[in-house]
Design an enzyme around this catalytic site. Structure first.
Site, PDB file in Angstrom:
ATOM      1  N   HIS A 110     -43.189  -5.509  27.449  1.00  0.00           N
ATOM      2  CA  HIS A 110     -41.818  -5.069  27.026  1.00  0.00           C
ATOM      3  C   HIS A 110     -41.199  -6.612  26.329  1.00  0.00           C
ATOM      4  O   HIS A 110     -41.932  -7.447  26.421  1.00  0.00           O
ATOM      5  CB  HIS A 110     -41.046  -4.976  28.551  1.00  0.00           C
ATOM      6  CG  HIS A 110     -41.477  -3.729  29.042  1.00  0.00           C
ATOM      7  ND1 HIS A 110     -41.973  -3.899  30.300  1.00  0.00           N
ATOM      8  CD2 HIS A 110     -41.484  -2.634  28.998  1.00  0.00           C
ATOM      9  CE1 HIS A 110     -42.101  -2.634  31.116  1.00  0.00           C
ATOM     10  NE2 HIS A 110     -41.719  -1.706  29.924  1.00  0.00           N
ATOM     11  N   ASP A 160     -40.573  -8.976  28.841  1.00  0.00           N
ATOM     12  CA  ASP A 160     -41.778  -9.827  29.247  1.00  0.00           C
ATOM     13  C   ASP A 160     -42.268 -10.843  28.539  1.00  0.00           C
ATOM     14  O   ASP A 160     -42.644 -11.956  29.008  1.00  0.00           O
ATOM     15  CB  ASP A 160     -42.977  -8.634  29.273  1.00  0.00           C
ATOM     16  CG  ASP A 160     -42.812  -7.393  30.120  1.00  0.00           C
ATOM     17  OD1 ASP A 160     -42.208  -7.794  31.237  1.00  0.00           O
ATOM     18  OD2 ASP A 160     -43.312  -6.418  29.993  1.00  0.00           O
TER      19      ASP A 160
END
Ligand code: GLO
Ligand code: MG
Length: 348
Positions: free
Chosen positions: A51, A54
């Site tokens: 993501h 992330d």
């Protein structure tokens, strides 16, 4: 045989999860990103899914320059490990601006936020060395049917995709359909919907799809048929294998956990069409059970890969000639048993 397979494997940091569910807290202590990356490498996976946050935590609070600086530093760490970034996905379901949907929010300011964040995600992907952007359209749907105009929402989705396609002419977008959860009904619930949406964009050649086994099952579909359908269009550019026990909450079980036969059919479809030969990865979007102890944290991923590779062997050793004969003879009863016996293996 299976050791010559063309498959390369990947997972995301969220797949080493801590066991929380809507009714209870975590059951395993949190681990750092570096630990997760080291585990991925140690166990022979070749890429990580990301993501946007992330890759760059708290992305909304950081300047464009800061995001790119952190992304470049991460790319260097990945290079040192010999790990690729498979894709980057804008996480458009956490922020206060996405409460009422992201690209399809009723509030124009919130729609703008979703597009701006997606464009930043594209720059991030470039810095991480991937051209693949995954859109799981989590909150693009309705909970209260009358709250939105579903046709206008398609226009909003096309507008968002067009902005991304124009922002970077090199990126490819893959849509990951899911019929429900967190929404009651999603606007893009199946691969057919995803490809139809792709056709409305300014560059349909750069819009493909990603099949998640559990999402197909939640839509009441056969994941193997979804794979066949997407690959017939040359559009299956990523894959989230897992399993799901019927029409209930999204379970992200290990691959083959519920139906070994369905898993076999999915692998057979991938083999038939040469999935992976153009560099596509096999990703497992699975979660450890809540009861799993920290020392068995990776097992849901390792078992999924093991089952996948065993099923590759099963697909390659399936007696296709015998199957064809039974099909020609319209003896589907015998075909059915041929599959069952093959999966069971020789009787003792
Ligand atoms: C949830 C999805 C989710 C996505 C991931 C990548 O149901 O499967 O895990 O795959 O966020 O965008
Ligand atoms: Mg997924």
């Amino acid at each position: 045989m299976a050791d010559q397979h063309p498959y390369r494997f990947c997972f995301g940091p969220w797949n080493i999860s801590e066991g929380q569910d809507p009714y209870g807290p975590t059951t395993r202590p949190p681990q750092s990103f570096d630990w997760k990356l080291a585990q991925l490498k140690k166990h022979g996976f070749e890429a990580m899914m990301f993501h946007d946050d992330d890759a760059v935590p708290d992305i909304d609070s950081k300047s464009g320059t800061q995001v790119r600086k952190e992304a470049k530093a991460l790319k260097k760490r990945l290079d040192d490990f010999g790990i690729a970034a498979e894709m980057v996905a804008p996480r458009l379901w956490f922020a206060p601006q996405t409460i009422d949907g992201a690209y399809t929010s009723n509030d124009p300011k919130c729609r703008r936020y979703a597009i701006d964040r997606s464009l930043r995600c594209l720059d991030l992907a470039k810095d991480l060395g991937t051209d693949l952007i995954v859109l799981w359209l989590a909150r693009e749907g309705s909970y209260i049917r009358e709250s939105k105009d579903a046709a206008r929402c398609i226009d909003y989705l096309v507008e968002a995709l067009d902005r991304m396609l124009a922002h970077d002419r090199r990126i490819r977008i893959v849509i990951e359909p899911k019929p429900n959860e967190p929404m009651d009904h999603a606007y893009i619930p199946t691969i057919g919907h995803a490809l139809a949406l792709a056709g409305l964009t300014r560059d349909p050649k750069r819009v493909g799809c990603l099949i998640e086994s559990a999402h197909a099952i939640l839509a009441g579909l056969d994941p193997a048929d979804e794979i066949d359908f997407a690959m017939r269009f040359g559009k299956l550019w990523s894959l989230h294998l897992n399993d799901q026990n019927g029409l209930k909450y999204d379970q992200d079980r290990p691959f083959g956990n519920v139906s070994l036969r369905s898993a076999f059919d999915q692998v057979r479809a991938l083999e038939r069409h040469g999935y992976g030969k153009k560099g596509e990865y096999v990703c497992f979007d699975v979660h450890p059970f809540r009861t799993t102890k920290p020392e068995h944290w990776l097992d849901a991923l390792l078992n999924s890969r093991r089952t996948f590779l065993r099923l590759v062997q099963k697909a390659r050793s399936f007696n296709e000639k015998a199957a064809r004969q039974r099909i020609e003879n319209r003896d589907y009863q015998a075909l059915d048993q041929l599959v069952i016996e093959h999966l069971l293996g020789p009787a003792k």
